[in-house]
Design an enzyme around this catalytic site. Structure first.
Site, PDB file in Angstrom:
ATOM      1  CB  VAL A  84      -8.868 -78.423  39.186  1.00  0.00           C
ATOM      2  CG1 VAL A  84      -7.915 -79.373  38.535  1.00  0.00           C
ATOM      3  CG2 VAL A  84     -10.174 -78.346  38.426  1.00  0.00           C
ATOM      4  CB  ALA A 108      -4.853 -70.535  42.855  1.00  0.00           C
ATOM      5  CE  LYS A 157      -3.174 -66.293  43.867  1.00  0.00           C
ATOM      6  NZ  LYS A 157      -4.336 -66.736  43.086  1.00  0.00           N
ATOM      7  N   PRO A 160      -0.189 -58.068  42.276  1.00  0.00           N
ATOM      8  CG  PRO A 160       0.484 -56.037  43.251  1.00  0.00           C
ATOM      9  CD  PRO A 160       0.172 -56.684  41.920  1.00  0.00           C
TER      10      PRO A 160
HETATM   11  C1  LIG Z   1      -9.013 -76.421  34.752  1.00  0.00           C
HETATM   12  C2  LIG Z   1      -9.651 -75.772  35.926  1.00  0.00           C
HETATM   13  C3  LIG Z   1      -8.866 -75.128  36.869  1.00  0.00           C
HETATM   14  C4  LIG Z   1      -9.452 -74.468  37.949  1.00  0.00           C
HETATM   15  N1  LIG Z   1      -8.678 -73.782  38.837  1.00  0.00           N
HETATM   16  C5  LIG Z   1      -9.270 -73.020  39.784  1.00  0.00           C
HETATM   17  C6  LIG Z   1      -8.507 -72.232  40.680  1.00  0.00           C
HETATM   18  O1  LIG Z   1      -7.280 -72.242  40.675  1.00  0.00           O
HETATM   19  N2  LIG Z   1      -9.176 -71.459  41.550  1.00  0.00           N
HETATM   20  C7  LIG Z   1     -10.536 -71.420  41.624  1.00  0.00           C
HETATM   21  O2  LIG Z   1     -11.097 -70.644  42.404  1.00  0.00           O
HETATM   22  N3  LIG Z   1     -11.271 -72.229  40.851  1.00  0.00           N
HETATM   23  C8  LIG Z   1     -10.680 -73.006  39.932  1.00  0.00           C
HETATM   24  N4  LIG Z   1     -11.436 -73.806  39.128  1.00  0.00           N
HETATM   25  C9  LIG Z   1     -12.869 -73.913  39.382  1.00  0.00           C
HETATM   26  C10 LIG Z   1     -13.107 -74.806  40.583  1.00  0.00           C
HETATM   27  O3  LIG Z   1     -12.560 -76.077  40.347  1.00  0.00           O
HETATM   28  C11 LIG Z   1     -14.600 -74.915  40.859  1.00  0.00           C
HETATM   29  O4  LIG Z   1     -15.176 -73.647  40.880  1.00  0.00           O
HETATM   30  C12 LIG Z   1     -14.844 -75.554  42.190  1.00  0.00           C
HETATM   31  O5  LIG Z   1     -14.137 -76.736  42.316  1.00  0.00           O
HETATM   32  C13 LIG Z   1     -16.316 -75.813  42.391  1.00  0.00           C
HETATM   33  O6  LIG Z   1     -16.726 -76.912  41.628  1.00  0.00           O
HETATM   34  P1  LIG Z   1     -18.173 -77.436  41.867  1.00  0.00           P
HETATM   35  O7  LIG Z   1     -18.333 -77.807  43.304  1.00  0.00           O
HETATM   36  O8  LIG Z   1     -19.135 -76.466  41.298  1.00  0.00           O
HETATM   37  O9  LIG Z   1     -18.271 -78.740  40.939  1.00  0.00           O
HETATM   38  P2  LIG Z   1     -17.678 -80.221  41.131  1.00  0.00           P
HETATM   39  O10 LIG Z   1     -16.392 -80.252  41.855  1.00  0.00           O
HETATM   40  O11 LIG Z   1     -17.725 -80.823  39.764  1.00  0.00           O
HETATM   41  O12 LIG Z   1     -18.742 -80.953  42.054  1.00  0.00           O
HETATM   42  C14 LIG Z   1     -19.959 -81.437  41.548  1.00  0.00           C
HETATM   43  C15 LIG Z   1     -20.625 -82.294  42.606  1.00  0.00           C
HETATM   44  O13 LIG Z   1     -21.897 -82.686  42.142  1.00  0.00           O
HETATM   45  C16 LIG Z   1     -22.059 -84.075  42.353  1.00  0.00           C
HETATM   46  N5  LIG Z   1     -23.004 -84.605  41.379  1.00  0.00           N
HETATM   47  C17 LIG Z   1     -23.020 -84.398  40.043  1.00  0.00           C
HETATM   48  N6  LIG Z   1     -24.037 -85.086  39.483  1.00  0.00           N
HETATM   49  C18 LIG Z   1     -24.678 -85.721  40.490  1.00  0.00           C
HETATM   50  C19 LIG Z   1     -25.786 -86.591  40.561  1.00  0.00           C
HETATM   51  N7  LIG Z   1     -26.461 -86.978  39.469  1.00  0.00           N
HETATM   52  N8  LIG Z   1     -26.156 -87.046  41.765  1.00  0.00           N
HETATM   53  C20 LIG Z   1     -25.490 -86.683  42.890  1.00  0.00           C
HETATM   54  N9  LIG Z   1     -24.425 -85.872  42.886  1.00  0.00           N
HETATM   55  C21 LIG Z   1     -24.026 -85.394  41.700  1.00  0.00           C
HETATM   56  C22 LIG Z   1     -20.644 -84.636  42.188  1.00  0.00           C
HETATM   57  O14 LIG Z   1     -20.511 -85.898  42.753  1.00  0.00           O
HETATM   58  C23 LIG Z   1     -19.857 -83.560  42.945  1.00  0.00           C
HETATM   59  O15 LIG Z   1     -19.929 -83.823  44.319  1.00  0.00           O
HETATM   60  C24 LIG Z   1     -10.862 -74.496  38.081  1.00  0.00           C
HETATM   61  C25 LIG Z   1     -11.642 -75.195  37.168  1.00  0.00           C
HETATM   62  C26 LIG Z   1     -11.057 -75.832  36.090  1.00  0.00           C
HETATM   63  C27 LIG Z   1     -11.922 -76.550  35.101  1.00  0.00           C
END
Ligand SMILES: Cc1cc2nc3c(=O)[nH]c(=O)nc-3n(C[C@H](O)[C@H](O)[C@H](O)COP(=O)(O)OP(=O)(O)OC[C@H]3O[C@@H](n4cnc5c(N)ncnc54)[C@H](O)[C@@H]3O)c2cc1C
Length: 509
Positions: A49, A52, A80, A98
């Site tokens: 996810v 936006a 947006k 906005p």
């Molecule tokens: C309900 C919801 C809605 C959201 N909507 C928005 C939005 O509209 N706008 C916005 O700016 N943000 C939004 N976010 C937040 C956004 O999704 C995250 O900030 C963004 O995707 C970054 O995620 P991340 O890369 O930190 O984590 P993740 O996408 O979880 O990536 C984690 C990575 O770590 C790797 N990993 C984990 N453990 C291991 C391991 N042991 N060994 C090797 N690799 C590992 C996984 O494979 C993956 O590649 C939302 C979040 C939620 C929960």
């Protein structure tokens, strides 16, 4: 002289945060001696996810030298211009937050103060009528601000809706072209140095060991390095932001994509609607203490505007922040550093802010605590400012149609937010502190949108002739409306970008 330069940066995680970090760091450490390695596990996958965004992402892409039309083409992106909030004051009401300002100050007096005074004299249009982005958004139109343009065109700010997975893939290509190395594998062990507990290396499930000087934890909510290895600790903000679950699903677009996100409050939570170029992202955010998973799913599905694509997916989270985003030689970015729910689309921005601060405080192998402390203080401020702004939306509801909203309306709020509200309630005073992400106009949009009308206005507004101000306000409103009418439709503008036709700015259209 001893060489203390950082030679190996190891990023754990390949979600949006990991690949944003890899792209930026591979560009800014392009010095011939620093290597960037990213480890990710396809078996674990990403959160999937985060669709936006807010305007600073435009700067991030520009900083990387990314051609925006290439980015649009690769990520299913639409533009947006802000967020429409439905039902956040009383059920049925709506307002627009906005991007960019409302009007402009006159002779040093803030626009909203003149608006508040005028509102006491006579009925005025909603304040969103004086925001260029809102004027365009409600007409389904869009144009980029052009360098040559004068206000109001130059006051358009924009961001994107996009497919987060495609954005990560796009940035992966960028980072790999900048010589970042990707390693597929699951991290199963973390080795720490005896004397100071710094992380020395990680071990993958196939036995490979990867050593590094600086580790970036982008492993998502699990915080593999920052929490599981270093035990940094988490500050839980659930008492102020009780939502802890979301259920998400995609659906068909009912028509051309709107250039804005919509957040609709329902008795048990709120639903987002994010129109990408060829599909809609939807999600329902709720508190498990007040709403069951079944109710949430039913509400989500009942309020889709197009045919559902796939099955709804459930997610859990705890709102809060890592106590020290940077601990020892580990910097956490993205969900591993904290999470404030997606109401104002701020999470990806937190990643960007973390990267910008890391570049500003880039360490050597001594890891001077003063750089780390400065980093942590800045990140803490950003998180807390965003937290207060999000709490405002919940707290200032007048719904009274469910225990959930009643709880939010009557809960205690942080002192920092209480002070902001008290300043506002008297004479409509609102100030942007330090590096606060949300400008005064954002606070004004939400406070007025949710019916927090101040008792008065700043007496300085009386230094200007009210009749002349009234004429000027109307002139601004009309100019914005006319400028918006002259813009291409959002869909047409996107098509032009994808065709790479030259008429890309409003001045040229
Ligand atoms: C309900 C919801 C809605 C959201 N909507 C928005 C939005 O509209 N706008 C916005 O700016 N943000 C939004 N976010 C937040 C956004 O999704 C995250 O900030 C963004 O995707 C970054 O995620 P991340 O890369 O930190 O984590 P993740 O996408 O979880 O990536 C984690 C990575 O770590 C790797 N990993 C984990 N453990 C291991 C391991 N042991 N060994 C090797 N690799 C590992 C996984 O494979 C993956 O590649 C939302 C979040 C939620 C929960």
């Amino acid at each position: 002289m001893e060489d203390r330069r950082i030679r190996d940066i190891v990023i754990v995680g390949g979600g949006t945060a990991g690949w944003m970090a890899a792209a930026a760091l591979s560009r800014f450490t392009n010095n011939g001696y620093t290597r960037v390695t990213l480890v990710e596990s396809a078996a674990i996958g990403t959160i999937g996810v985060g669709e936006a965004t807010i305007p600073p992402l435009v700067t991030f892409n520009t900083m990387l030298g990314i051609n925006e039309n290439d980015f649009l083409a690769a990520t299913q992106a639409s533009f947006k211009l802000g967020i429409e909030f439905v039902g956040w004051g009383r059920p049925g009401e709506r307002y627009f937050h906005p991007f960019g300002a409302h009007g402009h100050e006159l002779h040093g007096v803030a626009f909203h103060q003149l608006y508040l005074r005028e509102r006491q004299r006579r009925a005025t249009p909603d304040i969103s009528a004086y925001a260029m982005s809102a004027a365009a958004a409600y007409r389904g139109r869009f144009a980029r601000p052009s360098r040559e343009a004068k206000p109001p065109l130059s006051s358009i700010f924009y961001a994107f809706h996009f497919d987060a997975g495609l954005y990560a893939r796009f940035l992966r290509g960028y980072a790999e072209r900048n010589r970042a190395t990707r390693i597929e594998g699951k991290v199963v062990d973390v080795a720490r140095r005896g004397e100071d507990g710094f992380v020395e290396s990680i071990t993958l499930d196939d036995g490979r060991t990867i050593a590094g000087d600086l580790f970036i934890d982008c492993s998502g909510f699990r915080g593999l390095l920052i929490e599981q290895a270093l035990g940094t600790g988490y500050e839980d903000w659930s008492h102020w932001l009780p939502a802890d679950r979301a259920v998400t699903v995609q659906c068909d677009l009912p028509g051309p994509p709107d250039p804005f996100t919509r957040a609709t409050a329902h008795p048990g939570g709120w639903q987002w609607r994010i129109p990408l170029r060829e599909r809609m992202g939807n999600g329902f955010v709720y508190s498990s203490a007040f709403t069951s998973d079944d109710e949430a799913r039913e509400t989500l599905v009942a309020n889709l505007e197009g045919a559902m694509r796939g099955e709804p997916r459930a997610l859990s989270f705890t709102t809060g922040r890592r106590k020290q985003a940077w601990t020892a030689n580990v910097v956490s970015l993205g969900l591993s550093s904290g999470f404030v729910e997606p109401l104002e689309s701020t999470s990806i921005h937190m990643v960007q802010a973390g990267i910008a601060q890391l570049i500003a405080m880039f360490p050597d192998r001594r890891f001077d605590p003063i750089e780390r402390d400065r980093y942590n203080a800045v990140i803490q401020d950003i998180y807390e400012d965003v937290r207060d702004f999000i709490i405002l939306h919940y707290h200032a509801n007048q719904r009274g149609d469910s225990p959930f909203w009643e709880h939010c309306r009557t809960m205690t709020i942080p002192d920092s937010l209480a002070t902001k509200l008290a300043l506002w309630r008297g004479k409509g005073r609102s100030f942007r502190d330090n590096a606060e992400l949300f400008a005064t106009s954002s606070w004004v949009a939400v406070m007025l949108g949710q019916n927090i009308w101040p008792e008065g206005y700043d007496p300085i507004a009386d230094s200007l002739d009210p009749d002349k101000v009234a004429i000027e306000l109307e002139r601004i409103r009309q100019r914005y409306a006319e400028t918006a009418e002259a813009m291409p439709s959002h869909a047409e503008f996107i098509a032009r970008c994808l065709d790479n036709r030259p008429a890309m700015t409003a001045a040229a259209s």
